[in-house]
Design a protein around this motif. Structure first.
Motif, short mmCIF file in Angstrom:
data_model
loop_
_atom_site.label_atom_id
_atom_site.label_comp_id
_atom_site.label_asym_id
_atom_site.label_seq_id
_atom_site.Cartn_x
_atom_site.Cartn_y
_atom_site.Cartn_z
N ALA A 76 0.83 -1.21 0.00
CA ALA A 76 0.00 0.00 0.00
C ALA A 76 0.87 1.26 0.00
O ALA A 76 0.51 2.27 -0.60
CB ALA A 76 -0.92 -0.01 1.22
N GLU A 77 2.01 1.20 0.64
CA GLU A 77 2.87 2.36 0.78
C GLU A 77 3.74 2.63 -0.45
O GLU A 77 3.96 3.79 -0.82
CB GLU A 77 3.78 2.16 2.00
CG GLU A 77 4.72 3.31 2.28
CD GLU A 77 5.57 3.07 3.50
OE1 GLU A 77 5.56 3.93 4.38
OE2 GLU A 77 6.25 2.02 3.58
N ALA A 153 11.15 8.30 12.52
CA ALA A 153 11.18 6.84 12.48
C ALA A 153 9.75 6.35 12.63
O ALA A 153 9.01 6.82 13.50
CB ALA A 153 12.05 6.28 13.59
N SER A 154 9.35 5.44 11.75
CA SER A 154 7.99 4.91 11.85
C SER A 154 7.96 3.45 11.45
O SER A 154 8.83 2.97 10.72
CB SER A 154 7.02 5.71 10.98
OG SER A 154 7.28 5.47 9.62
N ALA A 155 6.95 2.77 11.95
CA ALA A 155 6.71 1.37 11.60
C ALA A 155 5.26 1.26 11.15
O ALA A 155 4.37 1.88 11.72
CB ALA A 155 6.97 0.46 12.79
N GLY A 156 5.03 0.47 10.11
CA GLY A 156 3.68 0.33 9.58
C GLY A 156 3.41 1.41 8.56
O GLY A 156 4.29 2.20 8.22
N PHE A 157 2.20 1.42 8.06
CA PHE A 157 1.82 2.43 7.07
C PHE A 157 0.47 3.00 7.42
O PHE A 157 -0.52 2.28 7.55
CB PHE A 157 1.77 1.84 5.66
CG PHE A 157 1.15 2.78 4.66
CD1 PHE A 157 1.80 3.95 4.31
CD2 PHE A 157 -0.08 2.52 4.11
CE1 PHE A 157 1.23 4.84 3.41
CE2 PHE A 157 -0.67 3.40 3.20
CZ PHE A 157 0.00 4.56 2.86
N ARG A 158 0.46 4.32 7.62
CA ARG A 158 -0.76 5.08 7.80
C ARG A 158 -0.60 6.32 6.93
O ARG A 158 0.40 7.02 7.00
CB ARG A 158 -0.95 5.46 9.27
CG ARG A 158 -1.37 4.27 10.13
CD ARG A 158 -1.37 4.58 11.62
NE ARG A 158 -0.08 4.93 12.19
CZ ARG A 158 0.93 4.08 12.40
NH1 ARG A 158 0.81 2.82 12.06
NH2 ARG A 158 2.05 4.48 12.94
N LYS A 159 -1.58 6.60 6.11
CA LYS A 159 -1.51 7.70 5.14
C LYS A 159 -1.23 9.04 5.82
O LYS A 159 -0.41 9.82 5.34
CB LYS A 159 -2.81 7.75 4.33
CG LYS A 159 -2.89 8.90 3.34
CD LYS A 159 -2.00 8.74 2.14
CE LYS A 159 -2.28 9.71 1.03
NZ LYS A 159 -1.71 11.02 1.16
N THR A 160 -1.88 9.31 6.93
CA THR A 160 -1.67 10.59 7.61
C THR A 160 -0.23 10.71 8.09
O THR A 160 0.38 11.78 7.98
CB THR A 160 -2.63 10.77 8.80
OG1 THR A 160 -2.51 9.64 9.67
CG2 THR A 160 -4.07 10.91 8.36
N GLU A 161 0.33 9.64 8.60
CA GLU A 161 1.71 9.64 9.05
C GLU A 161 2.66 9.80 7.85
O GLU A 161 3.66 10.52 7.92
CB GLU A 161 2.01 8.35 9.80
CG GLU A 161 3.33 8.33 10.50
CD GLU A 161 3.52 7.10 11.34
OE1 GLU A 161 3.68 7.25 12.57
OE2 GLU A 161 3.50 5.98 10.78
N PHE A 162 2.34 9.15 6.74
CA PHE A 162 3.12 9.26 5.51
C PHE A 162 3.16 10.71 5.05
O PHE A 162 4.21 11.23 4.67
CB PHE A 162 2.52 8.35 4.44
CG PHE A 162 3.35 8.21 3.20
CD1 PHE A 162 4.35 7.26 3.11
CD2 PHE A 162 3.13 9.04 2.11
CE1 PHE A 162 5.12 7.12 1.97
CE2 PHE A 162 3.89 8.91 0.96
CZ PHE A 162 4.89 7.96 0.89
#
Length: 178
Positions: A76-77, A153-162
């Motif tokens: 997705a990312e 630094a991030s783990a996973g995928f969330r559109k808002t965080e992206f």
């Protein structure tokens, strides 16, 4: 009966929030490189066999993204990484380093070709590079500033965080420090 349904919903909601807190704790515990840390030294090979050293990235804003072909959040990312970052942010002081974690070259090459991705792809079949940054969970993204320190630094995928990550990359590129 109605009271029983309310209690069941309350318990389900409580369990849901506990699982989120537990997952966040696990992500934190599995993250080796944290915001403020220096980017670790590493070397990795591109799909075409070119060696990339972390020394090659000095003085640049760098997005390091760990992913795998079988990972649904990664899938997705990656299209957004292609269009919203790699295709859009054209700056000689910016580098995208997408590292496939734990996969064979042929699998990665086929996946990249089928999806028509053009961002630079590197291989980490034995997870040596990944293990310098984290112990588990993908996708993982690390934004490194021109000073060599991790800014995100991030783990996973969330559109808002992206989207927040993109803003941070753009702000780091505007930062005149080297």
């Amino acid at each position: 009966m109605k009271n029983m349904k309310s209690k069941s919903q309350a318990i389900a909601l409580l369990l849901f929030f506990c699982s989120i807190l537990f997952a966040q704790e696990n992500v934190g515990n599995s993250t080796i490189v944290k915001v403020g840390d220096r980017m670790p030294a590493f070397e990795t090979l591109s799909l075409s066999g070119k060696l990339l050293s972390s020394n090659d990235l000095k003085g640049k804003v760098v997005l390091i993204n760990f992913w795998a072909t079988w990972c649904p959040p990664c899938r997705a990312e990656l299209p957004l990484l292609q269009t919203s970052i790699y295709d859009r942010i054209k700056d000689p002081n910016f580098a995208v380093v997408c590292i496939s974690r734990g996969e064979e070259k042929d699998v990665v090459k086929k996946f990249i070709s089928e999806n028509k991705y053009t961002f630079p792809v590197y291989l980490d079949g034995a997870t040596n590079t990944y293990n310098l940054f984290a112990t588990k969970y993908i996708p993982r993204s690390f934004v490194v500033g021109k000073d060599g320190k991790v800014k995100w630094a991030s783990a996973g995928f969330r559109k808002t965080e992206f989207d927040e990550m993109i803003k941070l990359i753009e702000a780091e590129l505007q930062n005149g420090e080297n």
